[in-house]
Design an enzyme around this catalytic site. Sequence first.
Site, mmCIF file in Angstrom:
data_model
loop_
_atom_site.group_PDB
_atom_site.id
_atom_site.type_symbol
_atom_site.label_atom_id
_atom_site.label_comp_id
_atom_site.label_asym_id
_atom_site.label_seq_id
_atom_site.Cartn_x
_atom_site.Cartn_y
_atom_site.Cartn_z
ATOM 1 N N SER A 620 0.840 -1.192 0.000
ATOM 2 C CA SER A 620 0.000 0.000 0.000
ATOM 3 C C SER A 620 0.877 1.244 0.000
ATOM 4 O O SER A 620 2.035 1.213 0.460
ATOM 5 C CB SER A 620 -0.898 0.006 1.248
ATOM 6 O OG SER A 620 -1.476 1.269 1.462
ATOM 7 N N TYR A 633 -0.389 -0.912 10.459
ATOM 8 C CA TYR A 633 -0.609 -1.225 9.047
ATOM 9 C C TYR A 633 0.506 -0.613 8.197
ATOM 10 O O TYR A 633 1.106 -1.294 7.363
ATOM 11 C CB TYR A 633 -1.970 -0.693 8.604
ATOM 12 C CG TYR A 633 -2.299 -0.990 7.156
ATOM 13 C CD1 TYR A 633 -2.753 -2.247 6.777
ATOM 14 C CD2 TYR A 633 -2.148 -0.010 6.181
ATOM 15 C CE1 TYR A 633 -3.048 -2.523 5.447
ATOM 16 C CE2 TYR A 633 -2.442 -0.279 4.847
ATOM 17 C CZ TYR A 633 -2.892 -1.537 4.482
ATOM 18 O OH TYR A 633 -3.179 -1.815 3.176
#
Length: 740
Positions: A620, A633
């Site tokens: 990401s 994350y």
Amino acid sequence: MGDAQPAAAWEVPAEVNLHDHVLRSTAAAGDHLAIVDLSRGARREWTYARLRAAVAGLAGWLRRNGVTDDDVVVVLTENSAEFVVAYHGILAAGGVVLALDPRDTAEHWRATIDTCGAKALIAETALKPPESALPVVCVGATTPGGTAWEDAVAAEPAQARPSGGDRTAVLMSSSGTEGVPKLVEVTHRNLTSNLGQIDHLHLVHGDDVVLSVPPLRHIYGMQMAMNPSLRAGATLVLGSTPFSAEDFLRDVTSEGVSLSYLVPSVIAELGKTGRPLPSLRMIVSGGAPLPSTDGTRCAQALGVPVVQGFGMTEAGCVSFSPDGVEVPEGSTGVLVPGTEVKFLGSADGTESGELWLRGPQIAPASADADGWLRTGDLVTRDADGFLRITGRAKALIKYKGHQVSPVELEEVVTSHPAVSEAHVAGVPDPVAGEIPKAFVVLEETVSLAEITAYVAERVAPHKRVRAIERVGAIPRSSTGKRVRPPALRVLVTGGGRGLGKTFALALGASGANVVVAGRDEAALAQTVLEIRQAGGTATHVALDVTDEAAVTSGVAQVINECGGLDVVVNNAGTPGPTGPLWAVDEREWRRAVEVNLFGSAAVTRAVAPVLTGRVVNVVSRAGRVGWPNASAYAASKAALISLTASLAGELGETGRVAVAFDPGLVDAGITRAHLDRGPTGVPWEDEILAWTLRAREAGRFTSTEVAADALVAVATGAADHLSGRYVRVEDVKTERVVSR
């Protein structure tokens, strides 16, 4: 009506047996070498005197063991001197030769033997032939109930001199014009006529040393190499199986080979590694179309002409490049004499049309009532009579109503300097019906988009390559014909829902054999069901990527079921806790890192020993720029990006790659979870939601379809030139992606 090539000095032979036609002229050859057999790792010599005696002896043995005229005798051997003796011994006894494929299964051998009503079997014991109540001649160690080869070929010669003419000489396996395997009855007249036709265009001389690579049981090896060489009194050299460019260079040098019959795969190798060899005068290619670039490279490397012809089981050699004549690039030469031809869909052959043939070489049962054979091949003919194969009528790709020739596209694709081999086939597409897909083997690392752009500049818009996959090799049949590589075997973790499911469905639609993994077995089963309902192939395995034992056993199950693995897509992930680092539960923070980072590492460790292609780690943008209040994350994705770079270095020169793939902001998975949750009143959760909504309104979302297409492109090699890198959707734009 069709038109016929002039017969010139050629004429149809009389009612002669093919055996007599080939070997009668060598009666005085005596001690001249007929065969040099290198097939079993040791050099073995057969003079013409020894060959003729062995053929006569085997014919006598067959007659005394009940083989009469027109009885079928099965041969199961590799290319070898014994095959030659068996072939001509059966014909000399009046029998019919049926040569089985040594690569086939014992079940298929047994079924063929039973179906054809064979009366005897000649088999190489190392191939483990099926047990049989038939009289058996054993090549190699004698099996119980069998007769040793040496005893059979030393038997009293048969006295009968069987005729030839329209009697069946050989039963040959063919896929036919419809692609359905069948046995074709080829007569003595078909084969003797065709030898004369070939002689009119191409001669083997008595002082030639001829190296043959293609299977002698196939029409190319039989009618271009074996029979013409023996008929001319030349020396036939039989190479090893399988055969490589290195074998060629060694054998030509050691045996003084002057003429060689090869298949396209060896010629492609020689274009890279070949060198001039003093004894060599010509290379012949056959068994499959030869790309012009491969032929040119080989000719330049060896310094000799590389020519080709065109033939088929039902018609023998149809066309050939005449000796001493400059042949247009890519042509298969001119028609052999005595052959009538017409082009279905083209008045004179100047436009591509389906080739129909009529002549004495056409197997009778393969022709229609008027003697015409429909070949199924699309061909053009220029003003000088030179033919060019443009494709197969049944293999044409139907793109939006347009017909696209795979052969034409393969020529263009392989002309790219980085492409060493290519195979083009049609794949289903919901909009276009079919799209042209290229499977390519690369000599150097380049973007696949560069290759599709290169092709697009050289073909009409409807002929563009619209999907492309990088493979390690293009499989070939025993005659050298390219065949479609097997489906890509892909493992997708986190494939039960969200983005992982989207990726799995897209891979299934692309033709991959997909295995989805995750903790929710019911969700995995649903993904598999949807892939199968769409016509794809899929299965699932339940595992938790943080459970090392589960990963090990799950991967073992995948490998056992799929026979290996080509690509792993590490997609399993969790968003982790939201909030400042000091405020979130430490266990939740660690859990996110365990799933997103250690889970991907564990799966990669388990598959690495057998993986043939790519590791695709789904990451990401958060891993590049950070994500306040979602640090677990962001940190885990940043570590995964770094791990990917390290892994690419560790894979080194193995040909395998690792890519960190960012699908962008997609309305699925973690992003969809934020949207579905809505405002919660928790400041940092609402802040993430607000940022996501602003990004969507600003058009920064990537559509699910585009992200999935990009993932498929990465999985099939579109980002191999970016191994170790962080790769975005826009970095892997392929024709398939932008054509939607």
